[in-house]
Design a protein around this motif. Structure first.
Motif, PDB file in Angstrom:
ATOM      1  N   LYS A  10       1.069   2.621  -6.453  1.00  0.00           N
ATOM      2  CA  LYS A  10       1.317   4.050  -6.261  1.00  0.00           C
ATOM      3  C   LYS A  10       2.816   4.243  -6.385  1.00  0.00           C
ATOM      4  O   LYS A  10       3.597   3.441  -5.878  1.00  0.00           O
ATOM      5  N   THR A  11       3.175   5.312  -7.038  1.00  0.00           N
ATOM      6  CA  THR A  11       4.597   5.467  -7.325  1.00  0.00           C
ATOM      7  C   THR A  11       5.086   6.855  -6.950  1.00  0.00           C
ATOM      8  O   THR A  11       4.293   7.789  -6.807  1.00  0.00           O
ATOM      9  N   ASN A  23      -3.422  -1.211  -7.481  1.00  0.00           N
ATOM     10  CA  ASN A  23      -2.990  -0.723  -6.170  1.00  0.00           C
ATOM     11  C   ASN A  23      -1.658   0.029  -6.256  1.00  0.00           C
ATOM     12  O   ASN A  23      -1.094   0.439  -5.241  1.00  0.00           O
ATOM     13  N   ASP A  69       0.778  -1.254   0.000  1.00  0.00           N
ATOM     14  CA  ASP A  69       0.000   0.000   0.000  1.00  0.00           C
ATOM     15  C   ASP A  69       0.803   1.295   0.000  1.00  0.00           C
ATOM     16  O   ASP A  69       0.259   2.357  -0.253  1.00  0.00           O
ATOM     17  N   PRO A 104       3.590   4.059  -1.459  1.00  0.00           N
ATOM     18  CA  PRO A 104       4.126   4.372  -2.786  1.00  0.00           C
ATOM     19  C   PRO A 104       5.469   3.679  -2.988  1.00  0.00           C
ATOM     20  O   PRO A 104       6.233   3.493  -2.036  1.00  0.00           O
ATOM     21  N   TYR A 122       1.175   4.180 -16.010  1.00  0.00           N
ATOM     22  CA  TYR A 122       0.953   4.417 -14.570  1.00  0.00           C
ATOM     23  C   TYR A 122       1.644   5.713 -14.129  1.00  0.00           C
ATOM     24  O   TYR A 122       1.780   5.978 -12.949  1.00  0.00           O
TER      25      TYR A 122
END
Ligand SMILES: Cc1cc2nc3c(=O)[nH]c(=O)nc-3n(C[C@H](O)[C@H](O)[C@H](O)COP(=O)(O)OP(=O)(O)OC[C@H]3O[C@@H](n4cnc5c(N)ncnc54)[C@H](O)[C@@H]3O)c2cc1C
Length: 498
Positions: free
Chosen positions: A169-170, A167, A33, A35, A74
């Motif tokens: 996140k970066t 899911n 969850d 990043p 993404y």
């Protein structure tokens, strides 16, 4: 910046696992969850290492480019650096609160093992956990009684690991810029296989659907193998594909392809076992990068005269005066690939006929092999150089190999164009041409093409005597027992070689 003000992130460290699918560290980092900060580091320690050359880093740069294109959707990318690893971690931790580092275990050279020790120390000091996933079926600290075959099958049959991209996140560091140094890797050379998961999949697909038909019959020929072997080795070595992806694709197609293909596909399957088998050997005895597996071979009477350097140079440049050896070396220099049989012959020629230590030979070859994989390379080099005391002594006759595997001489003529005009009966051993025939062929040995740097027949006889008498020594026999105990007994029922 105080830790509480920093953004909490997971760090995913890409190494020889340059893909997004079947990538456990990436999937686990995404699942937590937080990043993800994705990094690849062109470490000076590896860029300066004599095993590597430009071709390797170009392949890595191509792989990163492909992956970063896939990540565009993404709005993510792998950040590319060029620093010592601990310095990079220091820098990143100034900006981020690193919750954990995710990577594959590396079955690498000694310098990466040392680097990992420093990284571990640094992470421990900061109380940052390092989640390392085993690479394929290779395991660290293998227990003594261990059914390695069962383990291999269990790993290869597990479902592929797909990251939960919904899911994902970066994050990227502020003011991030691609390391400038890496620009030099952007040049292309079409004679080399192109890096990246897309090219890897295309290669796998074309092999399984078309090229595998001729796998078994073409495997020993330096020309035919370029088409009929899978050519997956650089993609596996740099992790554009996991071995599990290859294995499961093979299993899927095995049931579909005609019966006449089965023998070839099963032969290919056994190579996938050997891949991990050799890497496991190296993992269990990584000292073989420097020393023979059987320590008695530290005393083997290799040459140390003043001509050794010149002979190594002639080998590297494909100027030994032995056409099949020179053709292989020039082909390697220009394309980064040669098949197994020829690799074995090259090592046999240099370590047995020339009686030169395997280590400098191994460095020349690793710089040329686009698929350089320490875990396969070193056990293979030592096996072909016969310094284990356990394997059959393999003394390849280059002329026999040349006549059998390059029957028409096309491979030699491609890579040694100065021999193009010779009739086939003179091509494999141009030094045997009678003077009148040489005149007729308009060929001057020593001018158009070098004289052979060794008398093959005499050198083979001396090598045989040296190898067999050395093997009779008590310390060799004693060392062989230890090698057998360490590597063979627990992995038995596998053949390895080609
Ligand atoms: C002296 C020497 C050094 C070598 N160094 C390397 C190296 O650095 N990297 C490397 O990938 N291979 C190495 N090999 C093994 C082998 O020659 C190559 O894997 C093979 O030629 C690659 O071509 P391919 O992908 O078309 O192989 P295929 O025949 O299609 O085999 C499929 C895959 O199985 C594995 N494999 C095939 N043969 C072997 C083998 N004998 N041992 C272990 N794994 C195998 C490779 O991953 C290969 O990509 C070496 C062999 C020798 C004799």
């Amino acid at each position: 910046m105080a830790s509480s003000e920093k953004q909490k992130v997971n760090l995913v460290w890409f190494k020889r696992d340059l893909r997004l699918s079947d990538h456990q560290p990436l999937a686990t980092a995404i699942a937590s969850d937080l990043p993800c900060l994705l990094i690849y580091n062109f470490e000076p320690l590896l860029l300066e290492d004599p095993h590597y050359s430009l071709r390797h880093w170009r392949f890595v740069a191509q792989s990163l480019k492909d992956i970063n294109q896939q990540l565009e959707k993404y709005k993510a990318e792998i950040a590319i650096y060029n620093q010592e690893m601990v310095t990079l971690l220091e820098m990143l931790s100034d900006e981020f609160d690193i919750a954990g580092v995710y990577s594959h275990q590396e079955i690498g050279l000694y310098n990466t093992f040392e680097r990992d020790r420093q990284v571990k120390l640094w992470l421990n000091n900061k109380a940052i956990p390092w989640h390392e996933t085993p690479l394929g079926a290779v395991i660290r600290a293998r227990p003594k009684q261990f059914d390695w075959q069962a383990h291999w099958h269990s790993v290869m049959n597990q479902p592929l690991v797909t990251p939960d991209w919904h899911n994902f996140k970066t994050v990227l560091p502020k003011n991030y810029q691609v390391a400038k140094y890496t620009e030099r890797f952007s040049e292309q050379d079409e004679k080399f296989q192109y890096g990246g998961p897309h090219a890897a999949r295309a290669c796998l697909q074309s092999f399984i659907e078309q090229r595998a038909k001729g796998y078994q019959s073409g495997i020993s020929s330096p020309s035919k193998s370029r088409e009929s072997c899978s050519r997956l080795s650089p993609y596996l070595a740099w992790g554009n594909l996991s071995l599990r992806q290859v294995y499961q694709t093979l299993k899927y197609y095995l049931a579909k392809q005609p019966l006449s293909w089965r023998r070839s596909l099963h032969a290919f399957e056994s190579r996938l076992h050997w891949h991990c088998h050799f890497m496991q050997k190296f993992e269990s005895q990584c000292g073989m990068e420097f020393s023979p597996q059987n320590p008695a071979y530290l005393h083997y009477p290799y040459r140390d005269d003043e001509l050794v350097t010149e002979h190594l140079k002639r080998f590297e440049q494909g100027q030994t005066g032995i056409p099949i050896i020179d053709a292989c070396m020039r082909c390697l220099a220009a394309t980064g690939y040669i098949n197994f049989r020829m690799r074995a012959m090259l090592v046999s020629f240099m370590t047995h006929h020339m009686n030169i230590h395997w280590h400098p030979v191994s460095l020349i070859l690793s710089r040329y092999f686009l698929d350089f994989e320490p875990g396969i390379h070193y056990p293979q080099i030592q096996m072909q150089a016969s310094v284990t005391g356990t394997n059959t002594i393999r003394l390849y006759n280059p002329i026999k190999q040349s006549e059998d595997k390059d029957v028409e001489g096309m491979f030699i003529k491609t890579w040694c164009p100065e021999l193009k005009s010779l009739p086939i009966e003179d091509l494999h051993q141009p030094w045997l041409q009678p003077p009148m025939e040489a005149l007729f062929n308009d060929f001057k040995l020593g001018e158009d093409y070098p004289e052979p740097m060794v008398d093959l027949e005499q050198a083979a006889k001396q090598a045989r005597d040296r190898l067999w008498s050395f093997r009779e020594r008590d310390d060799v026999k004693q060392g062989a027992k230890v090698v057998l105990q360490k590597h063979v007994k627990s992995l038995k029922r596998q053949r390895h070689g080609s």
